[in-house]
Design an enzyme around this catalytic site. Sequence first.
Site, PDB file in Angstrom:
ATOM      1  CB  ALA A 118      -0.914  -0.005   1.225  1.00  0.00           C
ATOM      2  CG  HIS A 171       7.145   3.066  -5.237  1.00  0.00           C
ATOM      3  ND1 HIS A 171       7.365   2.604  -6.512  1.00  0.00           N
ATOM      4  CD2 HIS A 171       5.802   3.121  -5.104  1.00  0.00           C
ATOM      5  CE1 HIS A 171       6.215   2.380  -7.124  1.00  0.00           C
ATOM      6  NE2 HIS A 171       5.243   2.694  -6.288  1.00  0.00           N
TER       7      HIS A 171
HETATM    8  P1  NAD Z   1      -8.373  -0.960  -4.317  1.00  0.00           P
HETATM    9  O1  NAD Z   1      -9.220   0.140  -3.792  1.00  0.00           O
HETATM   10  O2  NAD Z   1      -8.773  -1.675  -5.548  1.00  0.00           O
HETATM   11  O3  NAD Z   1      -8.149  -2.051  -3.176  1.00  0.00           O
HETATM   12  C1  NAD Z   1      -7.846  -1.720  -1.852  1.00  0.00           C
HETATM   13  C2  NAD Z   1      -8.532  -2.758  -0.986  1.00  0.00           C
HETATM   14  O4  NAD Z   1      -8.099  -2.575   0.378  1.00  0.00           O
HETATM   15  C3  NAD Z   1     -10.059  -2.654  -0.997  1.00  0.00           C
HETATM   16  O5  NAD Z   1     -10.625  -3.895  -1.375  1.00  0.00           O
HETATM   17  C4  NAD Z   1     -10.392  -2.281   0.430  1.00  0.00           C
HETATM   18  O6  NAD Z   1     -11.626  -2.803   0.885  1.00  0.00           O
HETATM   19  C5  NAD Z   1      -9.220  -2.887   1.169  1.00  0.00           C
HETATM   20  N1  NAD Z   1      -9.064  -2.372   2.535  1.00  0.00           N
HETATM   21  C6  NAD Z   1      -9.203  -1.109   2.984  1.00  0.00           C
HETATM   22  N2  NAD Z   1      -8.979  -1.067   4.313  1.00  0.00           N
HETATM   23  C7  NAD Z   1      -8.709  -2.328   4.704  1.00  0.00           C
HETATM   24  C8  NAD Z   1      -8.389  -2.928   5.947  1.00  0.00           C
HETATM   25  N3  NAD Z   1      -8.322  -2.216   7.068  1.00  0.00           N
HETATM   26  N4  NAD Z   1      -8.160  -4.257   5.971  1.00  0.00           N
HETATM   27  C9  NAD Z   1      -8.237  -4.989   4.836  1.00  0.00           C
HETATM   28  N5  NAD Z   1      -8.528  -4.482   3.638  1.00  0.00           N
HETATM   29  C10 NAD Z   1      -8.760  -3.166   3.578  1.00  0.00           C
HETATM   30  O7  NAD Z   1      -6.904  -0.318  -4.522  1.00  0.00           O
HETATM   31  P2  NAD Z   1      -5.680  -1.004  -5.278  1.00  0.00           P
HETATM   32  O8  NAD Z   1      -5.584  -0.440  -6.642  1.00  0.00           O
HETATM   33  O9  NAD Z   1      -5.716  -2.468  -5.078  1.00  0.00           O
HETATM   34  O10 NAD Z   1      -4.462  -0.397  -4.429  1.00  0.00           O
HETATM   35  C11 NAD Z   1      -4.272  -0.739  -3.071  1.00  0.00           C
HETATM   36  C12 NAD Z   1      -3.032  -0.032  -2.543  1.00  0.00           C
HETATM   37  O11 NAD Z   1      -1.864  -0.559  -3.183  1.00  0.00           O
HETATM   38  C13 NAD Z   1      -3.011   1.476  -2.826  1.00  0.00           C
HETATM   39  O12 NAD Z   1      -2.462   2.168  -1.738  1.00  0.00           O
HETATM   40  C14 NAD Z   1      -2.134   1.582  -4.055  1.00  0.00           C
HETATM   41  O13 NAD Z   1      -1.552   2.851  -4.189  1.00  0.00           O
HETATM   42  C15 NAD Z   1      -1.113   0.511  -3.748  1.00  0.00           C
HETATM   43  N6  NAD Z   1      -0.351  -0.013  -4.904  1.00  0.00           N
HETATM   44  C16 NAD Z   1       0.984  -0.159  -4.736  1.00  0.00           C
HETATM   45  C17 NAD Z   1       1.758  -0.662  -5.761  1.00  0.00           C
HETATM   46  C18 NAD Z   1       3.231  -0.820  -5.575  1.00  0.00           C
HETATM   47  O14 NAD Z   1       3.964  -0.935  -6.539  1.00  0.00           O
HETATM   48  N7  NAD Z   1       3.725  -0.836  -4.352  1.00  0.00           N
HETATM   49  C19 NAD Z   1       1.157  -1.012  -6.979  1.00  0.00           C
HETATM   50  C20 NAD Z   1      -0.223  -0.847  -7.117  1.00  0.00           C
HETATM   51  C21 NAD Z   1      -0.985  -0.345  -6.060  1.00  0.00           C
HETATM   52  C1  MLT Z   2       2.710   2.030  -9.041  1.00  0.00           C
HETATM   53  O1  MLT Z   2       3.820   2.561  -9.133  1.00  0.00           O
HETATM   54  O2  MLT Z   2       2.214   1.364  -9.970  1.00  0.00           O
HETATM   55  C2  MLT Z   2       1.949   2.126  -7.758  1.00  0.00           C
HETATM   56  O3  MLT Z   2       2.695   2.764  -6.772  1.00  0.00           O
HETATM   57  C3  MLT Z   2       0.600   2.743  -7.930  1.00  0.00           C
HETATM   58  C4  MLT Z   2       0.688   4.242  -8.122  1.00  0.00           C
HETATM   59  O4  MLT Z   2       1.421   4.673  -9.017  1.00  0.00           O
HETATM   60  O5  MLT Z   2       0.032   4.977  -7.382  1.00  0.00           O
END
Ligand code: NAD
Ligand code: MLT
Length: 305
Positions: A118, A171
């Site tokens: 996240a 990142h």
């Molecule tokens: P999304 O909204 O599709 O999914 C997030 C999920 O988290 C939802 O299903 C929500 O219900 C759940 N959630 C919220 N609070 C919660 C809790 N307390 N316990 C359990 N589940 C909970 O969003 P997404 O596109 O899947 O992205 C999720 C996170 O990952 C974001 O912060 C996004 O920026 C991050 N992300 C990071 C990378 C990376 O490279 N590190 C890549 C993509 C997305």
């Molecule tokens: C990514 O780099 O794909 C993730 O960190 C999602 C974002 O860019 O917010």
Amino acid sequence: LKVAFIGVGKIGQTIAYSVIFDGLAKEAILYDIIPELPEKFEHELRHAIATRGLDTEVIGTNSLDDVNNADVILIMAGKPRKPGMSRRDLFVDNAKIQIDLAQKLPPRNPGAIYIMVANPVDMMASVFMRFSKQFTISTGDQVETMRLRSFIAKKLKVPVNKVSGYVAGEHGEDAVVLWSTVKVNGKPFDEVAKGLSKEEVENYVKSIPGEIIRVMGGTTWGPATIIKDIVRAIALNEGRVMSIATPRTYQGEIVHISVPTVVGAEIGPSLEPVLPQADKERLNKAVEDFYKVYKENLDHLLQTI
Ligand code: NAD
Ligand code: MLT
């Protein structure tokens, strides 16, 4: 390996699929707060698993009590950014979730390794580790690293496996391309660039996720496959060098900054000591900047909770 997926939205689902289909999980626990979502996703995965006869046990649940005795815990729970936002804008909302999970997950999962996904991912790893006291890594700049290699390969019309090199630092917007490590067919970037500027490469690496989010609503397949590879390196004790962020102490706080690091059953050592001085200086600057922004956000958050 017993792997727990905390938050099975867009990225959580693709990571779970990738981990299972690489045969890395004997047991997969899918957890989310949305009613029925993990349970229905469990059905989807079971149907997919049936095509291969894999012997992965999948459990979808809305109860943290079912998340127990996991070896690896991936945390995707949190809001994603919308077009125009920075990942850092998610700090307050997502840190509150991590603080809550930091109190609830460790007692049920002794000895687990935590992988933060996240965003802002490095800061969320620091928050989770600060409050849980559990070893936590951030997926960090391994995602940028693969974006870098893919772009150079496409632009210079070479197979991507002929391109090496790493991106480090935070990142996000402040990621640092370690140009001393970038090679094409074993030759330094400057010798083969053929008019491709470093600036163009850096711009691509930093801007492409925002563009994908604008059109596709979120990034999934790229990061999911890359993050699955981090799990793979740990599960199979590969000892692969990946640019993930591991914890270090700076001014008394745990901070996470990506550096090429050996990833296997043990995480480390990092290759920081053997980087050229110029790269080390840029990394030190990244640690300083990270700390400043992180500390400001953290202090503000601590006043509000
Ligand atoms: P999304 O909204 O599709 O999914 C997030 C999920 O988290 C939802 O299903 C929500 O219900 C759940 N959630 C919220 N609070 C919660 C809790 N307390 N316990 C359990 N589940 C909970 O969003 P997404 O596109 O899947 O992205 C999720 C996170 O990952 C974001 O912060 C996004 O920026 C991050 N992300 C990071 C990378 C990376 O490279 N590190 C890549 C993509 C997305
Ligand atoms: C990514 O780099 O794909 C993730 O960190 C999602 C974002 O860019 O917010």
